[in-house]
Design a protein around this motif. Structure first.
Motif, PDB file in Angstrom:
ATOM      1  N   VAL A 473      -1.306  15.684   0.443  1.00 51.01           N
ATOM      2  CA  VAL A 473      -1.887  14.646   1.298  1.00 51.01           C
ATOM      3  C   VAL A 473      -0.755  13.956   2.054  1.00 51.01           C
ATOM      4  N   ALA A 474      -0.722  14.158   3.381  1.00 50.45           N
ATOM      5  CA  ALA A 474       0.280  13.504   4.229  1.00 50.45           C
ATOM      6  C   ALA A 474      -0.402  12.388   5.018  1.00 50.45           C
ATOM      7  N   ILE A 475       0.168  11.178   4.937  1.00 49.17           N
ATOM      8  CA  ILE A 475      -0.469  10.001   5.536  1.00 49.17           C
ATOM      9  C   ILE A 475       0.552   9.233   6.371  1.00 49.17           C
ATOM     10  N   LYS A 476       0.129   8.853   7.586  1.00 56.29           N
ATOM     11  CA  LYS A 476       0.896   7.910   8.397  1.00 56.29           C
ATOM     12  C   LYS A 476       0.371   6.513   8.100  1.00 56.29           C
ATOM     13  N   LYS A 477       1.263   5.546   7.894  1.00 59.01           N
ATOM     14  CA  LYS A 477       0.828   4.221   7.490  1.00 59.01           C
ATOM     15  C   LYS A 477       1.789   3.154   8.003  1.00 59.01           C
ATOM     16  N   GLU A 478       1.319   1.927   7.955  1.00 55.05           N
ATOM     17  CA  GLU A 478       2.174   0.786   8.263  1.00 55.05           C
ATOM     18  C   GLU A 478       3.118   0.546   7.085  1.00 55.05           C
ATOM     19  N   PRO A 479       4.344   0.110   7.338  1.00 60.03           N
ATOM     20  CA  PRO A 479       5.309  -0.077   6.244  1.00 60.03           C
ATOM     21  C   PRO A 479       4.819  -1.023   5.160  1.00 60.03           C
ATOM     22  N   LYS A 480       4.085  -2.055   5.525  1.00 62.58           N
ATOM     23  CA  LYS A 480       3.630  -3.033   4.540  1.00 62.58           C
ATOM     24  C   LYS A 480       2.262  -2.692   3.953  1.00 62.58           C
ATOM     25  N   GLU A 481       1.682  -1.610   4.419  1.00 62.04           N
ATOM     26  CA  GLU A 481       0.348  -1.226   3.935  1.00 62.04           C
ATOM     27  C   GLU A 481       0.462  -0.613   2.536  1.00 62.04           C
ATOM     28  N   SER A 482      -0.409  -1.035   1.656  1.00 62.45           N
ATOM     29  CA  SER A 482      -0.393  -0.554   0.270  1.00 62.45           C
ATOM     30  C   SER A 482      -1.046   0.824   0.163  1.00 62.45           C
ATOM     31  N   LEU A 483      -0.582   1.605  -0.840  1.00 62.66           N
ATOM     32  CA  LEU A 483      -1.277   2.864  -1.137  1.00 62.66           C
ATOM     33  C   LEU A 483      -2.678   2.584  -1.670  1.00 62.66           C
ATOM     34  N   GLY A 484      -2.827   1.498  -2.436  1.00 61.51           N
ATOM     35  CA  GLY A 484      -4.142   1.090  -2.927  1.00 61.51           C
ATOM     36  C   GLY A 484      -4.655   1.894  -4.106  1.00 61.51           C
TER      37      GLY A 484
END
Length: 686
Positions: A473-484
């Motif tokens: 699973v490859a995900i683009k995300k914001e640096p402060k965004e949590s994996l959750g």
């Protein structure tokens, strides 16, 4: 396998014991099976699981087991379940075995029982004709018997002038009849000495030397009523098994401390749960059993089958006085872990278990007033101590934070026997095992066994009904965004589990992506291997890599096709969730952590465990699992082996791909020491 010869002990038993049997040529009770001396060891699959002898007039049960006609008929007069898997059974449901099986049994080679005069061997079905027509030894016996009868008749006609007491017996006749008669009348004793097909049973193997002391395994069915103040409170035990696993039955693997079950004290690891609130769960899937046991309610009625260990003379004598004893539950509450209870515990010379020697004046137990000298400790906090040691009891007490729940057996008027004079049970307060917070002087702390990854030559294919596949699973995300996500497991876990996802929160990027699910095993994050990390190391690795703009997660999804886990309730989601026991059986073997367990025993002891599983034509390769651990045996005393553990190897020889007929000899050959390599999965919590 040589049958034991049995003879009548005295003339008064002639109503129950025949003369020498004209069919098998040996002495036995009229109602018992014939006895034979077999030339070769008989295959375990042709052995009756009740009498431990090759089958006579074999009868098949609906659940797939086979017994002698007489053995099964006698057993069913007292019980309503199959002796091997405890499923409900009536004699009317059983039927004769196939002609093929009966012919195989009839062709077994036996010795003539009159070895002094006749050294011939023949098929079992030919022995009767041999005795009647050709055997010189049987002909000699009949001639001598007729002479005795004639002399007795003559003596009655001509009274002797001198009265004498004649106590002489035929020198060929050993006086074993009385022992057999006593043994045959013992009630509530179930003989489980031999393996069913797929059940390796070295634990219950008995030699002829064992027979005077150990007659059989004792098992009791008990109905237990559990009360809960909070109807939704967990019972606090872990279970394994189910009809969709080789174990078949639902078996208690562990009782958690300070739980509802531990406070009650009557259920112990190894107990088989047969019914829940009147519903038979002996033939349901693992997930169905979990559902039944998790059902909320203030009162829960459980029917359990409990192995009591091997019966012996002292146990049978002890049972006669059981009516005078009472079981008492006592709870002592410590203010902190280090507070002493003020109890001295000992072993006795003449009885198994642990007894209270003394209550220290001013101590917590003395102030409570409910424990007494000479009480026998059956369990503490749900830990079975019926065959335990004072050191084991002290360890449980010392590590308990607050509530110490005792179940004790009390017999009024019973005097204390002399304690065993050894370091663990001395009357001297400086070396006796007590609960005063310090370790006993002579108690050797058990060193944790090292765990290691399952070796390549120990590895196996997934069992039937399981599928696992890796996903990236490859995900683009914001640096402060949590994996959750929240996680559980870790190699520091008691069972050395891999890291797995316990929940996917609706606030993180993984919930939005949707590919990572609860129960997935996490393999790596951004190339960092997670499979060898403990819990805190894995948390740190996930947090540090979650700060990146992109995250690549590798995960493993395990699917149990036959018994998928039910959808969770809201209260089941979160940190406390863990996969069912049955799910872990589908974990690829390269992720397993093994442990070597070394058992030692005396020459006349049994190992104390039974095994199910192995290769079968109809089912292919199945793992071997520990099904039963018998109280009072080496496996029970060692306390590391658990029901539901998978046997990976024996003395370094892989068990993968073996059938039960291959594993049986390997275990039987180990006389005093055996090393079992096992993988242990946590049972499902109910």
């Amino acid at each position: 396998m040589l049958a034991t010869m049995a003879d009548p002990a005295a003339e008064e038993h002639t109503s129950q014991v025949s003369e020498l049997c004209c069919e098998c040529g040996q002495f036995h009770l009229l109602l018992d099976n014939h006895l034979y001396n077999f030339q070769d060891e008989v295959d375990d699959e042709l052995i009756c699981h009740i009498c431990l002898q090759p089958l006579l007039q074999p009868m098949d049960t609906p659940c797939g087991h086979t017994y002698c006609f007489k053995c099964l008929e006698n057993f069913m007069q007292e019980y309503n379940f199959c002796p091997m898997d405890r499923k409900k059974l009536s004699f009317q449901q059983c039927h004769k075995s196939s002609l093929l099986v009966r012919n195989l049994l009839d062709k077994l080679i036996v010795f003539c029982p009159f070895k002094a005069e006749c050294q011939q061997t023949m098929q079992r079905c030919e022995l009767e004709a041999h005795l009647q027509n050709r055997c010189p030894g049987f002909k000699k016996y009949r001639s001598e018997l007729q002479q005795k009868k004639n002399s007795v008749s003559k003596g009655k006609e001509d009274p002797p002038a001198k009265v004498e007491t004649n106590t002489s017996k035929d020198p060929e006749v050993p006086s074993a009849g009385s022992a057999l008669l006593a043994e045959s009348s013992a009630a509530a004793v179930v003989s489980l000495g031999t393996a069913e097909p797929g059940l390796v049973n070295p634990a219950f193997e008995e030699t002829e030397e064992d027979l005077p002391q150990r007659t059989s395994l004792v098992a009791e069915t008990t109905t237990i009523e559990i009360h809960r103040e909070d109807p939704e409170e967990e019972l606090g035990m872990r279970i394994v098994g189910g009809k969709d696993t080789p174990l078949g039955n639902i078996v208690v693997q562990e009782v958690l401390r300070d739980s509802v079950i531990a406070a009650d004290g009557r259920i112990a690891p190894g107990d088989h749960i047969l019914e829940v609130n009147g519903v038979n769960i002996s033939s349901v899937t693992h997930c169905q059993a979990v559902s039944f046991l998790r059902h909320p309610g203030p009162v829960l009625h459980l029917m359990v089958l409990q192995e009591k260990g091997f019966s012996n003379k002292s146990a049978q004598q002890d049972s006669t006085s059981a009516a005078n004893r009472e079981v008492i539950h006592v709870t002592l509450i410590k203010r902190d872990r280090s507070e002493p209870l003020g109890i001295k515990l000992i072993r006795k010379t003449d009885e198994a278990g642990i007894f209270i020697l003394d209550l220290l004046e001013g101590g917590l137990a003395a102030k409570n007033g409910k424990l007494s000298r000479n009480d026998r400790v059956l369990s503490i906090n749900g830990q079975d101590l019926r065959q335990g040691t004072p050191e084991a009891a002290a360890q449980i007490i010392q590590t308990t934070e607050s509530r110490v729940n005792f179940v004790i057996l009390r017999q009024p008027g019973m005097h204390l026997s002399d304690p065993v004079e050894d370091s663990s049970t001395s009357n001297n307060s400086s070396s006796s095992s007590s609960s005063n917070g310090g370790s006993p002087v002579h108690h050797r702390r058990r060193v944790d066994q090292s765990h290691y990854r399952r070796k390549s030559h120990y590895q196996k294919d997934l069992p039937q009904g399981y599928v696992s596949h890796e996903k990236t699973v490859a995900i683009k995300k914001e640096p402060k965004e949590s994996l959750g996500i929240t996680i559980g497991g870790g190699r520091d876990n008691k069972n050395k589990l891999p890291i797995y996802v316990t929940s996917v929160q609706p606030i993180g990027c993984l919930f939005r992506d949707g590919r990572i699910k609860r129960g997935d095993v996490l393999l790596s994050i951004n190339g960092i291997d997670l499979t060898h990390l403990n819990y805190y190391e894995a948390v740190a690795a996930l947090k540090s890599n979650a700060a990146s703009h992109s995250v690549v997660l590798k995960a493993l999804e395990i699917l149990c096709l036959n018994s998928p886990e039910p959808s969770p309730d809201l209260k089941d989601q979160g940190f406390g969730w863990s996969p069912f026991w049955i799910t872990w059986l589908g974990l690829p073997s390269y992720l397993h952590c093994c442990q070597d367990i070394v058992l030692n025993k005396g020459n006349l002891e049994s190992w104390g465990f039974s095994i199910v599983g192995g290769f079968e034509e109809s089912k292919g390769n199945q793992p071997f699992f520990i099904k039963t651990i018998v109280p009072g045996t080496p496996a029970f005393r060692d306390r590391k082996l658990k029901c539901g553990d998978e046997i990976v190897a024996v003395n370094g020889v892989p068990a993968v791909g073996m059938s039960n007929s291959e594993l049986i000899p390997m275990l039987k050959e180990q006389r005093n020491k055996v090393t079992l390599t096992v993988v242990s999965w946590p049972g499902s919590l109910v």
